[in-house]
Design a protein around this motif. Structure first.
Motif, short mmCIF file in Angstrom:
data_model
loop_
_atom_site.label_atom_id
_atom_site.label_comp_id
_atom_site.label_asym_id
_atom_site.label_seq_id
_atom_site.Cartn_x
_atom_site.Cartn_y
_atom_site.Cartn_z
N PRO A 440 0.82 -1.23 0.00
CA PRO A 440 0.00 0.00 0.00
C PRO A 440 0.85 1.28 0.00
CG PRO A 440 -0.85 -1.60 1.58
CD PRO A 440 0.48 -2.12 1.13
N PHE A 441 2.06 1.22 0.59
CA PHE A 441 2.95 2.38 0.60
C PHE A 441 3.51 2.61 -0.81
CE2 PHE A 441 3.32 3.35 5.11
CZ PHE A 441 2.82 2.19 5.68
N LYS A 442 3.88 1.50 -1.43
CA LYS A 442 4.45 1.58 -2.78
C LYS A 442 3.42 2.16 -3.73
CE LYS A 442 7.04 -1.31 -5.95
NZ LYS A 442 6.49 -2.28 -6.90
N GLU A 443 2.18 1.77 -3.52
CA GLU A 443 1.11 2.25 -4.40
C GLU A 443 0.95 3.77 -4.36
OE1 GLU A 443 -1.06 -1.87 -4.05
OE2 GLU A 443 -2.36 -0.16 -3.48
N VAL A 444 1.29 4.37 -3.22
CA VAL A 444 1.15 5.84 -3.15
C VAL A 444 2.51 6.53 -3.31
CG1 VAL A 444 -0.97 5.80 -1.79
CG2 VAL A 444 1.25 5.79 -0.61
N GLY A 445 3.49 5.78 -3.84
CA GLY A 445 4.76 6.40 -4.24
C GLY A 445 5.80 6.50 -3.14
N VAL A 446 5.57 5.85 -2.00
CA VAL A 446 6.60 5.88 -0.94
C VAL A 446 7.66 4.82 -1.28
CG1 VAL A 446 7.06 5.45 1.51
CG2 VAL A 446 4.94 6.63 0.82
N PRO A 447 8.96 5.18 -1.28
CA PRO A 447 10.00 4.17 -1.53
C PRO A 447 9.95 3.08 -0.46
CG PRO A 447 10.89 6.40 -1.64
CD PRO A 447 9.51 6.52 -1.05
N VAL A 448 10.14 1.84 -0.88
CA VAL A 448 10.02 0.74 0.09
C VAL A 448 11.20 -0.21 -0.01
CG1 VAL A 448 7.48 0.80 0.02
CG2 VAL A 448 8.72 -0.73 -1.52
N LEU A 449 11.50 -0.82 1.15
CA LEU A 449 12.47 -1.92 1.22
C LEU A 449 11.86 -2.97 2.13
CD1 LEU A 449 15.27 -3.21 0.75
CD2 LEU A 449 16.06 -1.97 2.79
N SER A 450 11.64 -4.18 1.59
CA SER A 450 10.96 -5.22 2.36
C SER A 450 11.86 -6.44 2.49
CB SER A 450 9.65 -5.59 1.65
OG SER A 450 8.81 -6.33 2.51
N ILE A 451 11.91 -7.02 3.67
CA ILE A 451 12.88 -8.08 3.96
C ILE A 451 12.16 -9.38 4.32
CG2 ILE A 451 14.78 -8.74 5.49
CD1 ILE A 451 15.28 -5.66 5.79
N HIS A 452 12.52 -10.45 3.62
CA HIS A 452 11.86 -11.76 3.81
C HIS A 452 12.88 -12.89 3.68
CE1 HIS A 452 8.04 -9.68 2.84
NE2 HIS A 452 8.73 -9.09 1.92
N ARG A 453 12.39 -14.08 3.95
CA ARG A 453 13.15 -15.31 3.67
C ARG A 453 12.14 -16.41 3.47
NH1 ARG A 453 17.44 -14.51 6.88
NH2 ARG A 453 19.32 -14.91 5.67
N ASP A 454 12.36 -17.32 2.52
CA ASP A 454 11.32 -18.32 2.34
C ASP A 454 11.32 -19.30 3.51
OD1 ASP A 454 12.87 -20.42 -0.21
OD2 ASP A 454 13.45 -19.90 1.82
N TYR A 455 10.19 -19.99 3.67
CA TYR A 455 9.99 -20.72 4.92
C TYR A 455 9.03 -21.87 4.67
CZ TYR A 455 8.78 -21.24 9.94
OH TYR A 455 8.57 -21.70 11.20
N GLN A 456 9.47 -23.07 4.97
CA GLN A 456 8.63 -24.22 4.61
C GLN A 456 7.50 -24.46 5.60
OE1 GLN A 456 12.19 -26.98 5.59
NE2 GLN A 456 10.39 -28.27 5.32
N TYR A 457 7.56 -23.83 6.76
CA TYR A 457 6.49 -24.10 7.73
C TYR A 457 5.49 -22.96 7.82
CZ TYR A 457 9.70 -27.80 9.01
OH TYR A 457 10.53 -28.88 8.94
#
Ligand SMILES: [Zn+2]
Length: 494
Positions: A440-457
């Motif tokens: 939703p932030f990206k949609e209104v033009g706010v720069p974003v950095l999102s951090i994840h890791r895949d996870y089997q559980y």
């Protein structure tokens, strides 16, 4: 994160899994063949509370491997559920003010214990969800931050009991259940197989009026399938999986028609029975769809210029704290919530620079990013114009797969330089076909950095505290701290 779940194959194809939140459950994706589970190598089994080292002890930095957790003494003598939880679970965290300016992964781990073990599964709008809200408010206030509770309503769904019975001697209940937000139904009716995937054209060739439309999973979002069946006059939509297992999905809001899911195996049995002659089913499903109150918890550390005047812009740090009802959510998203709390503690007293820091714990992410959508909807153009960046933390502290950096390319490139030696999956501007609270932030033009890791559980009862690796909490916590200290987001995002 939210997705439909045929067995574990799905869990592995994380990038596919990231069809999360509202994404995946809406789309009846085809499971990815051939992936085998990845053993989570770096678990540190924790069966009870960690007694925290005195705050003076210099906690480990990202590059140093963490000392083995100190001896663990059971905190709760009897099963947590036996002792009624106080409204605000009391964490064992010494006062924040004395703490040095470093990220303490043991503190973060303690937050995960409180959320995933003491409170447990905490869907938005439920009692455990409210307990988690109270815990977050309590913690953030204890760091001396101004805390606001932003309430909004979410549609919640409960299955009070469902059977899909194939008459016969003996009668047999099929393996399946309602899609989330499916209305209640009690019906005895013939089953009609609908060709294709249940598109409007597919209904031209069959008559399902007042009957049970049997449709294959795939291509169309579940909600569109339900609408098409309703438009064709069907009484119930029955979707069979395109994999042997059963699956669960959502209509992403109160549904147009009673809609249920069965396994691919049951689908095959029904189809071959239909080739022998007419088939009837008795379906009884009692469900409750309610509007409930969910809460974004917002803590602000105002910016300050050298002359003490309010100055600078705003940096938003966010993580969702709700979980799906099936999972304790230690990693999804206890890891992100705990990291957000620990960053708030450290930055509350030692925040670098003039910028205002806003820490937002979002509710309702698993229901379709409802908390972050609500939060952004309350911002003015001026508010969003002031936002230098939104840093999003969602599920990264388990397993040994590469760190996934998502967002504005110059930010993901920069972030990669702060995690030297850490395997990073290719930066991407967006999660393919999936999302998280940065969207939703990206949609209104706010720069974003999102951090994840895949996870089997993900979204399973196995998403538990013992699978959390504190090193990965410190890795991401220090990445954020280092970037906030040394990276000029303003220059980067222009
Ligand atoms: Zn998540």
């Amino acid at each position: 994160m939210k997705y439909s779940r045929p067995a574990s194959k799905k869990a592995l194809s994380f990038l596919v899994i990231l069809l999360l939140t509202a994404g995946c459950n809406l789309f009846s994706t085809t499971p990815v063949p051939g992936n085998t589970p990845v053993a989570v190598a770096t678990n540190i089994p924790l069966l009870a509370t960690v007694v925290l080292p005195p705050t003076t002890a210099p906690p480990a930095t990202a590059t140093q491997s963490l000392p083995p957790p100190p001896s663990i003494t059971p905190l709760i003598k009897e099963a947590p559920s036996a002792t009624p939880l106080p409204t605000t679970p009391t964490a064992i965290i010494p006062s924040a003010t004395a703490a040095p300016l470093t990220f303490d992964s043991q503190r973060a781990l303690e937050h995960i214990r409180m959320l995933a073990q003491e409170i447990g599964p905490r869907p938005a709008g439920t009692e455990p969800g409210h307990k988690a809200t109270a815990y977050l408010v309590d913690q953030l206030q204890s760091y001396g931050l101004k805390v606001e509770q932003q309430e909004f309503t979410v549609p919640t769904f409960q299955d009070k009991g469902t059977t899909i019975t194939l008459p016969g001697t003996p009668a047999r209940n099929l393996d399946g259940g309602p899609l989330s937000y499916s209305p209640s139904v009690d019906i005895d009716a013939p089953v009609i197989e609908v060709p294709g995937v249940g598109s409007p054209d597919d209904y031209q060739r069959v008559d399902v009026k007042g009957k049970i439309a049997l449709v294959s999973r795939g291509e169309l979002p579940f909600r569109d399938k339900a609408q098409n069946a309703r438009n064709a006059g069907a009484a119930v939509l029955l979707i069979y999986n395109n994999a042997p297992e059963v699956f669960n999905g959502t209509l992403a809001g109160p549904g147009p028609l009673p809609s249920l899911a069965i396994s691919g195996k049951e689908g095959g049995i029904l189809k071959s029975a239909l080739r022998q002659g007419a088939v009837k089913l008795h379906i009884t499903s009692t469900t409750v769809v309610e509007q409930r109150t969910a809460t974004n918890v917002i803590a602000t550390r105002p910016g300050q210029s050298a002359n003490g005047q309010a100055a600078g812009q705003t940096i938003v740090l966010g993580a969702h704290y709700d979980s799906v009802d099936a999972a304790p959510g230690a990693n999804d998203n206890g890891s992100g919530t705990a990291t957000l709390l620990e960053l708030a503690r450290v930055l509350a007293h030692n925040a670098p620079g003039p910028n205002t820091l806003v820490f937002v714990a979002f509710d309702g992410e698993e229901l379709g990013l409802l908390g972050s959508k609500h939060y952004v909807s309350q911002l003015s153009k001026e508010d969003t114009g002031q936002m230098q960046v939104m840093l999003n933390f969602d599920m990264f502290a388990s397993g040994n797969t590469p760190l996934l950096l998502v967002g504005n390319p110059n930010l993901t490139d920069a972030a990669q330089k702060f995690v030297v030696g850490v395997p990073v999956k290719a930066n991407s501007s967006d999660l393919s076909g999936a999302s998280s609270d940065y969207a939703p932030f990206k949609e209104v033009g706010v720069p974003v950095l999102s951090i994840h890791r895949d996870y089997q559980y993900i979204h399973t009862p196995q998403d538990t505290l013992d699978r959390i690796n504190p090193d990965l909490l410190a890795q991401v916590g220090n990445l954020a701290l280092d970037m906030l200290k040394r990276y000029d987001f303003k220059k980067a995002t222009g």
